[in-house]
Design a protein around this motif. Structure first.
Motif, mmCIF file in Angstrom:
data_model
loop_
_atom_site.group_PDB
_atom_site.id
_atom_site.type_symbol
_atom_site.label_atom_id
_atom_site.label_comp_id
_atom_site.label_asym_id
_atom_site.label_seq_id
_atom_site.Cartn_x
_atom_site.Cartn_y
_atom_site.Cartn_z
ATOM 1 N N ILE A 236 0.845 -1.203 0.000
ATOM 2 C CA ILE A 236 0.000 0.000 0.000
ATOM 3 C C ILE A 236 0.880 1.252 0.000
ATOM 4 C CG2 ILE A 236 -0.317 0.067 2.514
ATOM 5 C CD1 ILE A 236 -3.270 0.947 1.886
ATOM 6 N N GLU A 237 2.078 1.152 0.607
ATOM 7 C CA GLU A 237 3.012 2.291 0.626
ATOM 8 C C GLU A 237 3.466 2.646 -0.786
ATOM 9 O OE1 GLU A 237 2.706 0.685 4.567
ATOM 10 O OE2 GLU A 237 3.280 -0.344 2.714
ATOM 11 N N GLU A 238 3.738 1.614 -1.586
ATOM 12 C CA GLU A 238 4.170 1.858 -2.977
ATOM 13 C C GLU A 238 3.059 2.535 -3.775
ATOM 14 O OE1 GLU A 238 7.212 -1.738 -4.145
ATOM 15 O OE2 GLU A 238 5.155 -2.300 -3.670
ATOM 16 N N VAL A 239 1.832 2.033 -3.607
ATOM 17 C CA VAL A 239 0.687 2.619 -4.323
ATOM 18 C C VAL A 239 0.493 4.074 -3.894
ATOM 19 C CG1 VAL A 239 -1.830 2.517 -4.632
ATOM 20 C CG2 VAL A 239 -0.482 0.415 -4.718
ATOM 21 N N SER A 240 0.583 4.320 -2.586
ATOM 22 C CA SER A 240 0.418 5.685 -2.060
ATOM 23 C C SER A 240 1.465 6.617 -2.636
ATOM 24 C CB SER A 240 0.546 5.700 -0.535
ATOM 25 O OG SER A 240 -0.408 4.852 0.037
ATOM 26 N N LEU A 241 2.686 6.157 -2.644
ATOM 27 C CA LEU A 241 3.813 6.966 -3.117
ATOM 28 C C LEU A 241 3.633 7.348 -4.592
ATOM 29 C CD1 LEU A 241 6.443 7.721 -1.534
ATOM 30 C CD2 LEU A 241 7.608 6.029 -2.944
ATOM 31 N N ILE A 242 3.310 6.354 -5.428
ATOM 32 C CA ILE A 242 3.176 6.589 -6.874
ATOM 33 C C ILE A 242 1.987 7.501 -7.175
ATOM 34 C CG2 ILE A 242 2.647 5.464 -9.095
ATOM 35 C CD1 ILE A 242 4.256 3.006 -7.968
ATOM 36 N N THR A 243 0.816 7.191 -6.583
ATOM 37 C CA THR A 243 -0.390 7.967 -6.902
ATOM 38 C C THR A 243 -0.297 9.392 -6.353
ATOM 39 O OG1 THR A 243 -1.514 7.015 -4.966
ATOM 40 C CG2 THR A 243 -1.919 5.966 -7.095
#
Length: 253
Positions: A236-243
């Motif tokens: 979820i951290e990766e998704v948060s960072l990218i979006t």
């Protein structure tokens, strides 16, 4: 995380707006972007932005469901708002062929007029496409001069439609529909270009599972991020960072 599409100025939040904002902050929501819909929504939206100036940012536009026979006068009043306040986007604009096609011609005229404002002011657009992705793409192809950019909000289309949208330089807003069991997004989301994804709620509408059918709110952005992470085998951290990076760059936050 950034909720790129939230109507927290709506009357549905009048009794507990502050608690809603606190829950969003507790879930790590750093910005809530507010799309305008019609002349009546301007005042409550700007008031909400003023109450939470570090969190909320407003856009200005006329939603297709509020287009009627007086569209030219309405657009004039909407356009005047840009000289009175700094907005981050032209939105929410677009075409809606779900409820009523009576004003289809007026909707198209309002859409292309507002696209011309976006070009003139170098602002992104936030696009509503209910039952109208193909019609919207056809108009955008004609209007795209290389400077138009923005989001197809509440995206629930096919992989082919996603590619066509990205090829025109537009992002996809993923919200509650991404979590619906029969929404079909479980096969689409793994194929999407991460560089063109942003998160949204469209609250108070379209609450994600497990809150489906109830009032939606910005804190639930996290449930959308969770679903995207699960379908893409990411954290979820990766998704948060990218979006968040995508939204920050697109809306110049």
């Amino acid at each position: 995380m950034i909720d790129t599409h939230a109507h927290i100025y709506a009357s549905e939040f009048d009794n507990d707006r502050d608690e809603v904002v606190q829950r969003a902050l507790a879930q790590g929501i750093s910005k809530i972007l507010l799309p305008n819909i019609d002349l009546e929504s301007i005042e409550p939206m700007l008031k909400t932005e003023a109450l939470y100036p570090t969190l909320c940012r407003s856009m200005m536009g006329l939603h297709p469901c509020y287009v009627d026979g007086n569209v030219e006068q309405t657009l004039e009043k909407i356009y005047q708002q840009f000289s009175q306040h700094e907005f981050i986007a032209v939105g929410e604009i677009g075409i809606d062929l779900y409820w009523d096609k009576t004003y289809r011609h007026e909707q198209e005229m309002a859409f292309t007029t507002q696209l011309s404002w976006a070009k003139e002011m170098n602002l992104p657009v936030v696009i509503h496409t209910r039952d109208s992705i193909q019609e919207t793409l056809a108009l955008l192809e004609k209007e795209q001069n290389g400077s138009l950019r923005g989001v197809f909000h509440c995206f629930g289309g096919s992989i082919e439609e996603a590619k066509a949208i990205n090829e025109l330089g537009f992002h996809l807003g993923l919200g509650g529909v991404s979590t619906f069991k029969n929404g079909g997004m479980d096969v689409v989301i793994p194929e999407l270009d991460l560089d063109y994804l942003v998160l949204e709620t469209d609250c108070p509408y379209l609450a994600p599972v497990p809150h489906r059918g109830k009032r939606n709110e910005p804190a639930y952005t996290q449930l959308v991020a969770q679903r995207v992470a699960q379908l893409r085998d990411m954290t979820i951290e990766e998704v948060s960072l990218i979006t968040t990076k995508n939204a920050t760059s697109l809306f110049d936050l």
